[in-house]
Design a protein around this motif. Structure first.
Motif, mmCIF file in Angstrom:
data_model
loop_
_atom_site.group_PDB
_atom_site.id
_atom_site.type_symbol
_atom_site.label_atom_id
_atom_site.label_comp_id
_atom_site.label_asym_id
_atom_site.label_seq_id
_atom_site.Cartn_x
_atom_site.Cartn_y
_atom_site.Cartn_z
ATOM 1 N N LEU A 242 0.838 -1.195 0.000
ATOM 2 C CA LEU A 242 0.000 0.000 0.000
ATOM 3 C C LEU A 242 0.876 1.249 0.000
ATOM 4 N N SER A 243 0.346 2.302 -0.586
ATOM 5 C CA SER A 243 1.006 3.602 -0.559
ATOM 6 C C SER A 243 -0.059 4.648 -0.259
ATOM 7 N N PHE A 244 0.221 5.533 0.692
ATOM 8 C CA PHE A 244 -0.768 6.548 1.046
ATOM 9 C C PHE A 244 -0.066 7.786 1.582
ATOM 10 N N MET A 245 -0.821 8.875 1.614
ATOM 11 C CA MET A 245 -0.307 10.167 2.042
ATOM 12 C C MET A 245 -0.830 10.498 3.440
ATOM 13 N N VAL A 246 0.055 11.041 4.283
ATOM 14 C CA VAL A 246 -0.325 11.534 5.610
ATOM 15 C C VAL A 246 -0.105 13.041 5.615
ATOM 16 N N ARG A 247 -1.114 13.789 6.074
ATOM 17 C CA ARG A 247 -1.050 15.245 6.072
ATOM 18 C C ARG A 247 -1.196 15.783 7.492
ATOM 19 N N LYS A 248 -0.435 16.800 7.818
ATOM 20 C CA LYS A 248 -0.606 17.498 9.093
ATOM 21 C C LYS A 248 -1.085 18.907 8.820
ATOM 22 N N ALA A 249 -1.620 19.559 9.832
ATOM 23 C CA ALA A 249 -2.109 20.921 9.673
ATOM 24 C C ALA A 249 -0.941 21.876 9.475
ATOM 25 N N SER A 250 -1.132 22.860 8.639
ATOM 26 C CA SER A 250 -0.068 23.836 8.404
ATOM 27 C C SER A 250 0.261 24.549 9.708
ATOM 28 N N GLY A 251 1.545 24.617 10.012
ATOM 29 C CA GLY A 251 1.993 25.255 11.250
ATOM 30 C C GLY A 251 2.048 24.332 12.440
ATOM 31 N N ASP A 252 1.591 23.094 12.289
ATOM 32 C CA ASP A 252 1.634 22.154 13.407
ATOM 33 C C ASP A 252 3.058 21.651 13.610
ATOM 34 N N VAL A 285 3.808 7.444 2.720
ATOM 35 C CA VAL A 285 4.101 6.235 3.500
ATOM 36 C C VAL A 285 3.959 5.029 2.575
ATOM 37 N N GLU A 286 4.994 4.216 2.529
ATOM 38 C CA GLU A 286 4.991 3.001 1.715
ATOM 39 C C GLU A 286 5.039 1.800 2.645
ATOM 40 N N ALA A 287 4.099 0.877 2.470
ATOM 41 C CA ALA A 287 4.064 -0.348 3.267
ATOM 42 C C ALA A 287 4.152 -1.541 2.321
ATOM 43 N N THR A 288 5.265 -2.265 2.395
ATOM 44 C CA THR A 288 5.455 -3.448 1.560
ATOM 45 C C THR A 288 4.885 -4.662 2.280
ATOM 46 N N LEU A 289 3.889 -5.298 1.630
ATOM 47 C CA LEU A 289 3.158 -6.382 2.289
ATOM 48 C C LEU A 289 2.861 -7.501 1.298
ATOM 49 N N PRO A 290 2.829 -8.744 1.784
ATOM 50 C CA PRO A 290 2.346 -9.838 0.940
ATOM 51 C C PRO A 290 0.861 -9.644 0.621
ATOM 52 N N ALA A 291 0.412 -10.264 -0.463
ATOM 53 C CA ALA A 291 -0.961 -10.062 -0.930
ATOM 54 C C ALA A 291 -1.988 -10.484 0.117
ATOM 55 N N ASP A 292 -1.751 -11.629 0.776
ATOM 56 C CA ASP A 292 -2.734 -12.115 1.750
ATOM 57 C C ASP A 292 -2.884 -11.143 2.915
ATOM 58 N N ILE A 293 -1.776 -10.616 3.411
ATOM 59 C CA ILE A 293 -1.839 -9.668 4.536
ATOM 60 C C ILE A 293 -2.444 -8.348 4.076
ATOM 61 N N ARG A 294 -2.083 -7.888 2.892
ATOM 62 C CA ARG A 294 -2.628 -6.629 2.381
ATOM 63 C C ARG A 294 -4.146 -6.696 2.272
ATOM 64 N N ASN A 295 -4.680 -7.798 1.780
ATOM 65 C CA ASN A 295 -6.130 -7.925 1.638
ATOM 66 C C ASN A 295 -6.849 -8.099 2.961
ATOM 67 N N GLU A 296 -6.111 -8.433 4.011
ATOM 68 C CA GLU A 296 -6.725 -8.617 5.328
ATOM 69 C C GLU A 296 -6.861 -7.304 6.090
#
Length: 922
Positions: A242-252, A285-296
């Motif tokens: 999975l790959s996803f973006m994490v955002r924080k508030a500006s100035g935090d 954020v990049e999370a390298t996972l096997p297919a079975d775990i990713r689908n769980e």
């Protein structure tokens, strides 16, 4: 310093007039009897030194007189009730409008906001002012809202009613209340802000509050120094994770964090740290996972961030479905560019996990989809197996070719003509055909057609009344290219051309890949062949803290245009929507397009902070100082009168010092509630005798009732059974160990604080080690306030938040043949102070648990109140609906419960059945 002095006020200021009496008190205290003289014997010398002159009383030492006057002044100040930041009472009595930001962004600092709300509502109740409370949340309806005053009886619970929800704030929606504000007589507006904005332009917010100030004065409460919760945006599914973006508030100031991937049961499947670079508000954020775990993975959440924005629920759209690719019948010497598997594998790889094999093996593997190339008629056995698989929900994708064109095959969406249509043969007058427009009811309707695609051969469908409804793609002349039909819970899809380049160049186009992507959504979010507007009901929603609340917070029906991917809207709570067959996740990260802090510079009104506006009472420290000074005065008076033992010897000096220290310690600890602390004495008390334990909630009256209830139950155990139960012990869930207690009584209150990860692990160890916890929500009688639904009460919502973090099995109502009904007494009811509540117990039918003993029992009948006795052994609480018979049955249940936890399920053995049947008269 001056800002704190200006905030000082008195609850009883009229008592300060007693300070005028201090001069009179000084005159009364200035005289004291003369101190006796100490003389040494012999008596003759004593007589010679006696003074026969009459003496008047000597004056008090100035320091002792000053001490007593100071004590008197402190007593007067304490009686006046000095407090800091109470706020001056309103002289106008005008109505007040509370505007509360209670969206997901307010969750991390909600405890401060709740305390402020409680203080303000208490003040308004004292001043008898009319209060209107408005939640600054987005709303799914465009109708004008109704402004209704809060009832006086509901003011004290307003902070709980306004708890954070998983919707975004919509301060621009306050404009809908402007006509109602205009009808009020000079109202006062108080805005309890979360300091953040995620979907509103700041300029528009400034305009709304500028208009609002025209109706009355505005006060803004904020906490600019608080940490804002990070947001998880929609993830991208890859072949390796999975790959996803994490955002924080500006100035935090947040720099580091950890993302957890959890399954539906709450098991942690991966942990991935992340870090924001300097001057950047987003990180990948990049999370390298096997297919079975990713689908769980069912949810992504940021560790230790209590907000729905830091949670992202995953439905089937983020699961790469496994597709079976039938590879039987292909000869090993077949070049890959002529193989159906080659083109299908290339096209399916971006969206599916491919499993190649024989058709029978793929059906046994229970894959969700099967791609079947050009195949003649299947054997009767294989056709039956494949049909059953489709009927149970499988999706079969078939491709035409010479074999299918010349065979009579079953499992097709439409009836086919024999042979194939040749559009580019030597005897044909036509040319290879391009694609026509996609039908409106097709899942491919939004795809862009590639004009370079040419179809040279196809199998034709026999005309029928429903052929147009089953057609998903067609040629320019209207003949079907892709057809589909439902087969009970499953579906069959047929491409009327080959999966190679023999009959067309479709498999070389990007359109072919996009078609397979749309098919991958089927069976999860849409009904095949339909494109109608529908709405999805909520299935499991979350609150602003990211905690599951089931359906207690009813959200509006989520609109869904099938089969297109629905756009998430800020008007609907985060959580899962849909039905038992499919779920659609609505997440905060899907609609938070920008995220930053509010700038109050251009906003009208007075601004206050939560910390500086916290009410502080000086009465407790003043009382402590007064008692210490009184002790000092007593010691000084005894010394002046010669009645204090001599401190010359070291032993007496140490004794006096020890006495003073002891008195001081007793005073400092006398006014505080006794808290359970882990020490050797307590450990010995818990282990040397059998004791029951109860969880400290922080509510003095509730904890007192728990103590009295378990004391009464322990007394009955000593009287009626062989269990020599000693007095119960309190348990602080964060500090004390539970392993010593066979049974722990846990009363649930709506305000019970969130327990830490360490405490949760401790509870799980206790349950796994054989302990039993009795959760008592005590709210059966109060369920009428929530429509008779106990599950909708605040106590049950808090219990649900606790239970979802525990490692326990499925719960079910206590069966009529459960060991609890015959562990000591034969009974079929489990009343407490209330009698009609349902009792739930952990299911141990499969031999799980500790000797068949359930680790968790849940009810709402308030058992502690039924068992409670005072120091004289008399019952404390009345029964509802009443009667000592109900108290007796509650006591019997308590004894059964303790015997059940101590003796296990031995009463379930068959050897006891004859005796039990005899007692029942059967």
């Amino acid at each position: 310093m001056s800002q704190y002095l200006f905030g000082l006020s008195f609850l009883n200021p009229w008592i300060l007039t007693a300070l005028l009496a201090l001069p009179v008190l000084w005159w009364l205290l200035k005289l004291t009897p003369p101190s006796p003289q100490k003389v040494a014997f012999p008596a003759i010398r004593f007589l010679l030194e006696l003074n026969n002159k009459e003496e008047s009383a000597a004056a008090l030492p100035w320091w002792l007189l000053a001490l007593r006057l100071f004590i008197a002044g402190l007593v007067i100040l304490a009686l006046a009730g000095p407090v800091l930041n109470k706020g001056a009472p309103s002289q106008s009595g005008n109505p007040v409008v509370l505007i509360v930001d209670n969206g997901w962004a307010s969750a991390p600092g909600w405890s401060k906001r709740a305390k402020l709300l409680d203080r303000l509502t208490s003040q308004f109740l004292e001043e008898e002012r009319l209060v209107y409370a408005i939640s600054a949340l987005s709303r799914p309806t465009d109708s004008a809202p109704v402004l209704t005053a809060v009832k006086a009886s509901e003011l004290t619970g307003l902070s709980h009613k306004m708890r954070p929800l998983s919707r975004s704030t919509d301060r621009l929606g306050l404009k809908k209340y402007f006509p109602a504000f205009a009808a009020l007589e000079r109202p006062e507006f108080i805005w309890i802000s979360d300091d953040l904005t995620s979907s509103e332009p700041l300029r528009d917010v400034e305009a709304v509050f500028s208009e609002l100030s025209a109706f009355g004065p505005v006060t803004i409460y904020s906490d600019a120094g608080a940490t804002a919760p990070p947001i998880i945006h929609s993830p991208l599914v890859k072949t390796d994770g999975l790959s996803f973006m994490v955002r924080k508030a500006s100035g935090d100031r947040t720099r580091l964090g950890v993302v957890l991937g959890k399954s539906k049961s709450g098991r942690v499947l991966f942990q991935q740290p992340f870090q924001f670079k300097k001057d950047e508000n987003t990180t990948s954020v990049e999370a390298t996972l096997p297919a079975d775990i990713r689908n769980e993975i069912a949810r992504l959440e940021i560790k230790n961030s209590q907000s729905a924005g830091s949670l992202f629920l995953l439905d089937d759209r983020w699961q790469r479905r496994q597709i079976g690719l039938v590879a039987e019948g292909e000869k090993s010497q077949t070049p890959s560019l002529l193989s159906e598997s080659h083109y299908l594998e290339k096209a399916l790889t971006p969206f599916y996990d491919i499993r190649k094999g024989r058709l029978a093996d793929l059906v046994d593997a229970n894959v969700s989809m099967i791609a079947l190339g050009d195949t003649a008629a299947l054997s009767a056995r294989l056709s039956s197996v494949l049909k059953n698989w489709v009927n149970k929900g499988g999706i079969l994708i078939r491709f035409a070719g010479p074999k299918l064109a010349n065979a009579k095959s079953a499992l097709l969406p439409v009836e086919l003509r024999s042979g194939n249509r040749n559009l580019d043969g030597a005897m044909s007058w036509s040319k290879p055909s391009a694609l026509g427009d996609m039908p409106e009811n097709s899942p491919f309707a939004d795809l862009v057609i590639d004009p370079s695609i040419r179809i040279s051969k196809q199998v034709l469908a026999n005309p029928s009344a429903d052929l147009s409804r089953k057609t998903w793609a067609q040629l320019e002349d209207g003949t079907p290219l892709v057809t589909a039909a439902d087969q009970k819970d499953g579906q069959i899809i047929l491409f009327h051309t080959t999966a190679t380049t023999a009959w067309s160049n479709l498999v070389l186009s990007g359109l072919f890949v996009e078609m397979l992507r749309e098919i991958s959504y089927l069976g999860s979010f849409s009904q095949p062949g339909s494109r109608i507007s529908e709405t999805l009901p909520p299935v499991d929603l979350v609150d602003g803290f990211g905690t599951s609340i089931g359906l207690t917070e009813q959200g509006a029906m989520l609109p869904l245009d099938l089969p297109a991917d629905p756009a998430m809207r800020i008007n609907y709570p985060a959580g899962l929507y849909g039905s038992t067959t499919f779920h659609l996740a609505n997440n905060v990260g899907s609609f938070a397009d920008h995220y930053g802090r509010l700038d109050y510079a251009n906003l009208p009104g007075k601004r206050l902070t939560y910390d500086l506006d916290t009410v502080l009472s000086f009465v407790p420290p003043l009382l402590m100082i007064i008692i210490l000074l009184i002790l000092t005065d007593m010691i000084a008076s005894l010394a002046l009168q010669g009645r204090l033992p001599s401190l010359r010897s070291k032993h007496r000096r140490n004794s006096a010092l020890s006495l003073l220290v002891t008195l001081t310690f007793l005073f400092l600890t006398s006014g505080q509630q006794a808290k359970a602390e882990e020490n050797m004495e307590r450990l010995l008390e818990a282990t040397l005798q059998t004791r029951l334990g109860y969880i400290i909630t922080g509510d003095d009256s509730m904890d007192q009732m728990s103590r009295d209830g378990l004391r009464g139950l322990s007394q009955q155990l000593r009287r009626r059974t062989a269990i020599e139960a000693a007095g119960p012990l309190p348990i602080h869930i964060e500090k004390n160990e539970l392993l010593f207690f066979p049974l722990v009584y846990w009363p649930i209150s709506a305000s019970f604080p969130r327990i830490s990860e360490e405490a949760t692990a401790k509870i799980n160890r206790y349950l796994q080690g054989g302990g039993t916890i009795l959760f008592d929500t005590r709210n059966q009688f109060g369920s009428g306030l929530f429509g008779g639904n106990v599950q909708a009460t605040p106590e049950n919502q808090r219990l649900r938040a606790i239970l979802e973090r525990l490692d326990i099995q499925r719960l079910s109502p206590v069966p009529t043949d459960h060991v609890l009904t015959r562990a000591f007494y034969l009974t079929q009811s489990f009343p407490g102070r209330y009698r009609d509540g349902q009792v739930w117990v952990e299911n141990t039918e499969n031999g799980n648990g500790n000797d068949g003993v359930a680790s968790v029992i849940i009810g709402s009948n308030d058992w502690a109140s039924a068992w409670a006795i005072d120091q004289n052994g008399r019952s404390v609480a009345a029964m509802v609906p009443g009667g000592e018979r109900q108290r007796e049955m509650a006591t019997r249940f308590g004894i059964n419960l303790v015997m059940y936890t101590l003796a296990g399920n031995y009463k379930a053995d068959q050897v006891h059945i004859p005796a039990i049947l005899e007692r029942l008269g059967q």
